[in-house]
Write a protein that holds these residues in place. Structure first.
Motif, PDB file in Angstrom:
ATOM      1  N   GLU A  72     -17.387  29.900   7.939  1.00  0.00           N
ATOM      2  CA  GLU A  72     -17.289  31.003   8.896  1.00  0.00           C
ATOM      3  C   GLU A  72     -18.522  31.904   8.787  1.00  0.00           C
ATOM      4  O   GLU A  72     -19.040  32.392   9.783  1.00  0.00           O
ATOM      5  N   ALA A  73     -18.967  32.142   7.554  1.00  0.00           N
ATOM      6  CA  ALA A  73     -20.092  33.064   7.351  1.00  0.00           C
ATOM      7  C   ALA A  73     -21.398  32.483   7.880  1.00  0.00           C
ATOM      8  O   ALA A  73     -22.303  33.228   8.260  1.00  0.00           O
ATOM      9  N   LEU A  74     -21.518  31.153   7.902  1.00  0.00           N
ATOM     10  CA  LEU A  74     -22.787  30.522   8.267  1.00  0.00           C
ATOM     11  C   LEU A  74     -22.801  29.996   9.701  1.00  0.00           C
ATOM     12  O   LEU A  74     -23.815  29.517  10.182  1.00  0.00           O
ATOM     13  N   GLN A  75     -21.648  30.075  10.390  1.00  0.00           N
ATOM     14  CA  GLN A  75     -21.544  29.564  11.759  1.00  0.00           C
ATOM     15  C   GLN A  75     -21.887  30.677  12.766  1.00  0.00           C
ATOM     16  O   GLN A  75     -21.950  31.859  12.391  1.00  0.00           O
ATOM     17  N   TYR A  76     -22.111  30.299  14.020  1.00  0.00           N
ATOM     18  CA  TYR A  76     -22.176  31.300  15.086  1.00  0.00           C
ATOM     19  C   TYR A  76     -20.903  32.145  15.068  1.00  0.00           C
ATOM     20  O   TYR A  76     -19.841  31.669  14.647  1.00  0.00           O
ATOM     21  N   ALA A  77     -21.025  33.379  15.526  1.00  0.00           N
ATOM     22  CA  ALA A  77     -19.895  34.301  15.447  1.00  0.00           C
ATOM     23  C   ALA A  77     -19.841  35.190  16.679  1.00  0.00           C
ATOM     24  O   ALA A  77     -20.719  35.127  17.551  1.00  0.00           O
ATOM     25  N   ALA A  78     -18.823  36.025  16.747  1.00  0.00           N
ATOM     26  CA  ALA A  78     -18.609  36.878  17.917  1.00  0.00           C
ATOM     27  C   ALA A  78     -19.724  37.911  18.057  1.00  0.00           C
ATOM     28  O   ALA A  78     -20.168  38.499  17.071  1.00  0.00           O
ATOM     29  N   SER A  79     -20.141  38.162  19.301  1.00  0.00           N
ATOM     30  CA  SER A  79     -21.187  39.151  19.559  1.00  0.00           C
ATOM     31  C   SER A  79     -20.744  40.557  19.180  1.00  0.00           C
ATOM     32  O   SER A  79     -21.565  41.401  18.826  1.00  0.00           O
TER      33      SER A  79
END
Lengths: 412, 412
Positions: A72-79
């Motif tokens: 989760e920390a290294l993936q794309y995430a919410a703007s």
């Protein structure tokens, strides 16, 4: 320099946008190139003390984030930002009297990015934007590419004058916002007291001028906490900017903005377009550091350290500055603002100061319109008390020599 | 919706900038909200496989950076980026035939920020910007706030047609640049072959249209490495964008741009104004991960993994897609582009697909001008080969059913 001329200079296929003319090298960074040399006692920088960085807490947090939620920390995430961090910010602001929802919090890549997004969403070329006198240079740089006309609002030791804000309705109709930094302002170090906050907000409301309130230094008070934010007094008319740069570390580039719900979607869309999202790893690490009340013990340590440095500075200024110098002891933050005696020009004095082994920033850099050449910004948080005393003694001697040499020779 | 109307809706002191009308919710993100539900076999996302994230290398690098250079990593840093990382990038590109100096490398907060900076520095309202057909949605979003007029350059399976680029000189005079993604394009997956690169650059030079070359996927080739970048062929007429998102992890938000020396200062000034600098901690951690050749062994592992998924996808597409479907096996990257048979509308089909437990992105999102309603983007890197087979079988059944139902009933 017109865009066409510039294109011609390139003898290339590129054509610069008109707004690129408003982008210039940071005067401050150019100064720092000269002043940041080994052996210089520099009061020029705007950096927090590296002594304040919570390295061990950061190390442990990196370890936990990469152990527990690496994907989760290294993936794309919410703007919008990491939800638990947004909730932390909302709760943190509630404790300061701001009733905001986590849905109003947008995590930004430093609060500098908040200024960029605000300008993109609110500033048309030729539209007035009002700023304090003096004001934060980084804000001028963030706003300038969107080509506003700056209105420099007359200010005193308490901040912008309410009557000058009221006058914007007439003098600068359609002002998009007033940018204001009420707590230990960069560069002036001043704190806006309660009465001025009330009067300023009332004047802004009457003039129909919304506020952009920047608060990077508010937690760094030395004696008493600052009065409630402006945003708490006019929530639907204020965008509030905060930062972790001064209470944790600037190298993480982690800030946030809080916007009225009607404005939030546009700021979010501007954020998506700007960098998709702020590094999720950084957001999770910072949340991991602060989630269990770390700042409640950490920030007081920074206050104690900076207070001691402030005390050393003020004692030295009292001892060494020549008569005619004007300044006030800062009650928080990182900066002290000095108006040198008549006949002093801070820009002209800087090379001599560097020659003598000290550095400061001439205040002229911080004015949107007419600069005051006698002003100087001193940072007191990156030198030790002893170094501060030495630096100020050197500055005092330089000024006295300058004032003596400059004094009119008595005619016989 | 005009800015004035919007302001009135707020019944507030805020006035939106004209450019804010060009900011819109990402269609893709809206789609992903629908499709990213538990139990859905989604080929809609644009995410790299989290299996590819080098968690242990990251952990060790964080540990070393915070042990060896904590103060430097956590302090404010140069807007240009961390010098050793800039040198690494220059050397990495030299190996691909681009002779660039580290002084031409600007570290950005993801390559999305590179697109934002390019637009700020080069795009005036009403100026033409040329893009491929189809093109990367994130680029359209980054450019749109600066209010260009998009020219959608006719393209085939090899990329933009040289004659269409040549025609820009006449059809869209003053085109500020052509944005092009030559390697395994998002969304089409296509690779621009050597001959097309040569012809495209020649046409662009003749038309006086400089290039913005985006290369997030170039390292993810399955069989042979792509031909030399466009920037190697026309260095003074090309801005090149790169990223660590697909070879390390996107959650670090680490990209870079390489600019002709004449343009670099303005891009740097725009960068300073945008977020001061990209997180120094992230830059040092990534440099620590990659400095000793880590990517030489890591990237081939990603290639092997993605190649296997690509193979499963292509096999399933051959088996299950109805006649009249058009597609080509991608030779790298993360995406496969499909043109459905006549009578199919991908937007209309998506809700039925989600109902059946699968998801894709309708290609219409990726067109600057006239969309092709029959196109679909499939990502093949976040599902296992088995899941891909199941998802494509479901898609095939859905399409066959749709085409049968839709077929004109034979009149008696």
């Amino acid at each position: 320099m017109s865009a066409a001329m510039t294109a011609a200079e390139f003898s290339s296929p590129w054509t610069l946008a008109h707004r690129a003319e408003r982008m210039n090298p940071s005067i401050l960074r150019e100064i720092l190139k000269v002043t940041d040399r080994p052996g210089i006692l520099s009061m020029a920088g705007g950096l927090p003390s590296p002594e304040s960085f919570p390295v061990e807490a950061m190390r442990a947090a990196c370890e936990r984030v990469l152990r527990d939620t690496p994907r989760e920390a290294l993936q794309y995430a919410a703007s919008e930002g990491f939800a638990p961090l947004r909730e932390w910010v909302a709760a943190h602001l509630a404790a300061q009297g701001m009733a905001v929802g986590a849905d109003q919090v947008l995590i930004t890549t430093g609060s500098q990015q908040g200024l960029d997004l605000v300008a993109k969403v609110l500033v048309d070329p030729g539209a007035p934007v009002a700023v304090e006198t003096p004001t934060y240079l980084g804000a001028l740089q963030a706003f300038a590419p969107m080509e506003p006309i700056f209105a420099s609002v007359a200010s005193d030791a308490d901040g912008p004058l309410p009557e000058a804000v009221a006058a914007l309705a007439h003098d600068a109709p359609g002002t998009r916002f007033l940018y204001v930094l009420p707590n230990f302002q960069n560069p002036s170090g001043r704190l806006m007291p309660e009465a001025r906050r009330e009067a300023l907000v009332a004047a802004a409301q009457r003039a129909g001028v919304p506020l952009v309130e920047d608060n990077p230094y508010g937690d760094l008070w030395f004696d008493t906490a600052p009065p409630r934010p402006l945003a708490a007094r006019w929530p639907e008319g204020t965008i509030y900017l905060g930062s972790f740069s001064k209470v944790l570390a600037p190298g993480l580039r982690l800030g946030y903005l809080v916007a009225p719900r009607a404005l939030y979607p546009k700021l979010l869309q501007a954020k998506q377009a700007a960098d998709l999202h702020t590094p999720g790893f950084n957001q999770r690490v910072v949340h991991e550091v602060i989630r269990d009340g770390f700042l409640d013990t950490h920030v007081p340590k920074i206050r104690t350290m900076y207070r001691r440095q402030r005390d050393a500075l003020c004692e030295a200024l009292r001892e060494h500055l020549p008569a005619g110098s004007e300044w006030q002891p800062p009650s928080g933050g990182m900066f002290c603002w000095i108006r040198l005696p008549e006949g002093c020009d801070a820009v002209a004095l800087l090379p001599q100061a560097v020659e003598q082994g000290i550095a400061f920033v001439p205040g002229a850099a911080f004015y949107a319109r007419q600069p005051d050449a006698r002003t100087v910004r001193l940072s007191f948080v990156t030198l030790t008390p002893d170094e501060i005393r030495t630096a100020v003694a050197t500055l005092g001697a330089l000024l006295r020599r300058h004032l003596t040499e400059d004094a009119p020779t008595p005619t016989p």
